[in-house]
Design a protein around this motif. Structure first.
Motif, mmCIF file in Angstrom:
data_model
loop_
_atom_site.group_PDB
_atom_site.id
_atom_site.type_symbol
_atom_site.label_atom_id
_atom_site.label_comp_id
_atom_site.label_asym_id
_atom_site.label_seq_id
_atom_site.Cartn_x
_atom_site.Cartn_y
_atom_site.Cartn_z
ATOM 1 N N HIS A 44 -4.453 -4.303 8.900
ATOM 2 C CA HIS A 44 -4.687 -2.799 8.784
ATOM 3 C C HIS A 44 -5.990 -2.604 8.084
ATOM 4 O O HIS A 44 -6.734 -3.470 7.768
ATOM 5 N N HIS A 88 0.244 4.275 1.144
ATOM 6 C CA HIS A 88 -0.202 5.242 2.262
ATOM 7 C C HIS A 88 0.959 6.190 2.675
ATOM 8 O O HIS A 88 0.630 7.508 2.578
ATOM 9 N N HIS A 90 -9.331 1.266 0.174
ATOM 10 C CA HIS A 90 -8.846 -0.038 -0.382
ATOM 11 C C HIS A 90 -10.058 -0.779 -0.896
ATOM 12 O O HIS A 90 -10.585 -1.981 -0.688
ATOM 13 N N CYS A 125 0.797 -1.328 -0.034
ATOM 14 C CA CYS A 125 -0.070 -0.163 0.048
ATOM 15 C C CYS A 125 0.875 1.301 -0.088
ATOM 16 O O CYS A 125 2.027 1.230 0.664
HETATM 17 ZN ZN LIG Z 1 -3.511 -0.029 2.818
#
Ligand SMILES: [Zn+2]
Length: 298
Positions: free
Chosen positions: A196, A71, A132, A69
């Motif tokens: 997460h 982020h 997501h 990811c």
């Molecule tokens: Zn993520």
């Protein structure tokens, strides 16, 4: 004197070469190819399917396939180099690509396709939107359709091919969704804890209830207080299973498991894969997830 001339010549040759490259071509891809760059792994898989086998269209992933990811991702110079050659940049959007603002200001001519565009976003308890979307199959299908429309708008000459590929891919994803619904309809346990905030769309799709999330702040280890809070919630709700992700260290989950008796399983939000990813990587990872879920929740 001779040396100076040689230097001048080299500079001129460079300038000419640079001019020649840009002449008669709208984008910057080599040899007149349409160069599509994707931000990270799931966008790469989706776009590769939609653009598969189309002559003169190349799909390149900007980040390494093990990045996960984005982020907290910081652009590196190599990324900018890749993007400079791009005609089209496919991103997830919905706030996932934190570096985006910087890119857009540096490359104002780049066509950006946002896979999340127009999709209703789930929000967490603080009202923050969850990006997501691709982790649910329905979300993946919506994103594939958005990317397809974006590619057609940016490269109308290949409309038929994009559409044909996309329809074929969506059919496969629909079959996968059907198959997973069928397999998960009789599971006994519905309360889960995930690592997460990657799974709310997935849980929503398959009727699972995410009781707590181990890593509250994406990209940072949970604090002692957060861990204690998660342990309290798990004990109160008598949650039996914890899902970690292959992209993260299982340490926090192990410590929670040790103090709650919950069992640990690995669920993959399809954010990483091999460098030469197969076109069916998304389906294959979801089939693996399905096996794990059945084992964990039966
Ligand atoms: Zn993520």
């Amino acid at each position: 004197m001779k040396k100076k001339c040689a230097v001048l010549f080299v500079i001129l040759a460079f300038m000419l070469a640079a001019c020649g490259q840009n002449a008669g071509h709208t984008g910057h891809g080599q040899d007149g190819d349409t160069m599509i760059v994707t931000s990270f792994y799931p966008m790469y898989i989706f776009t590769s399917n939609i653009a598969s086998g189309i002559e003169g269209v190349r799909v390149v992933n900007m980040t390494e396939p093990q990045t996960g990811c984005l982020h907290d991702y910081q652009l590196v110079p190599a990324d900018l180099k890749t993007l400079e050659k791009a005609d089209i940049f496919v991103i997830n959007g919905a706030g996932l690509e934190s570096f985006l603002e910087k890119v857009l200001s540096q490359l104002p001519d780049l066509t950006v396709i946002e896979a999340a565009e127009g999709i209703d976003l789930l929000k967490d308890e603080n009202g923050e939107e969850n990006p997501h979307i691709w982790v649910s199959i329905s979300g993946a299908i919506q994103e594939v359709k958005n990317i397809t429309e974006g590619l057609i708008a940016a490269d109308p000459a290949n409309e038929d091919s994009y559409r044909k590929n996309s329809e074929k891919y969506v059919e496969k994803l629909e079959a996968l969704k059907q198959n997973m619904h069928e397999a998960l309809k009789d599971i006994k346990t519905r309360d889960i804890v995930t690592f997460h905030e990657a799974f709310p769309y997935f849980a929503h799709e398959f009727g699972l209830n995410i009781v707590s999330v181990i890593q509250r702040e994406p990209g940072s280890e949970p604090s002692a207080g957060e861990l204690a809070e998660t342990i309290r919630i798990i004990n109160d709700a008598q949650v039996k299973v914890l899902f970690t992700e292959p992209q993260y260290s299982p340490r926090a989950a192990e410590s929670i498991a040790a103090q709650t008796g919950a069992r640990i399983y690995v669920l993959d939000p399809v954010v990483t894969g091999p460098k030469e990813a197969d076109l069916d990587s998304y389906e294959r990872t979801m089939q693996e997830n399905l096996k794990v879920l059945i084992e964990a929740l039966k």
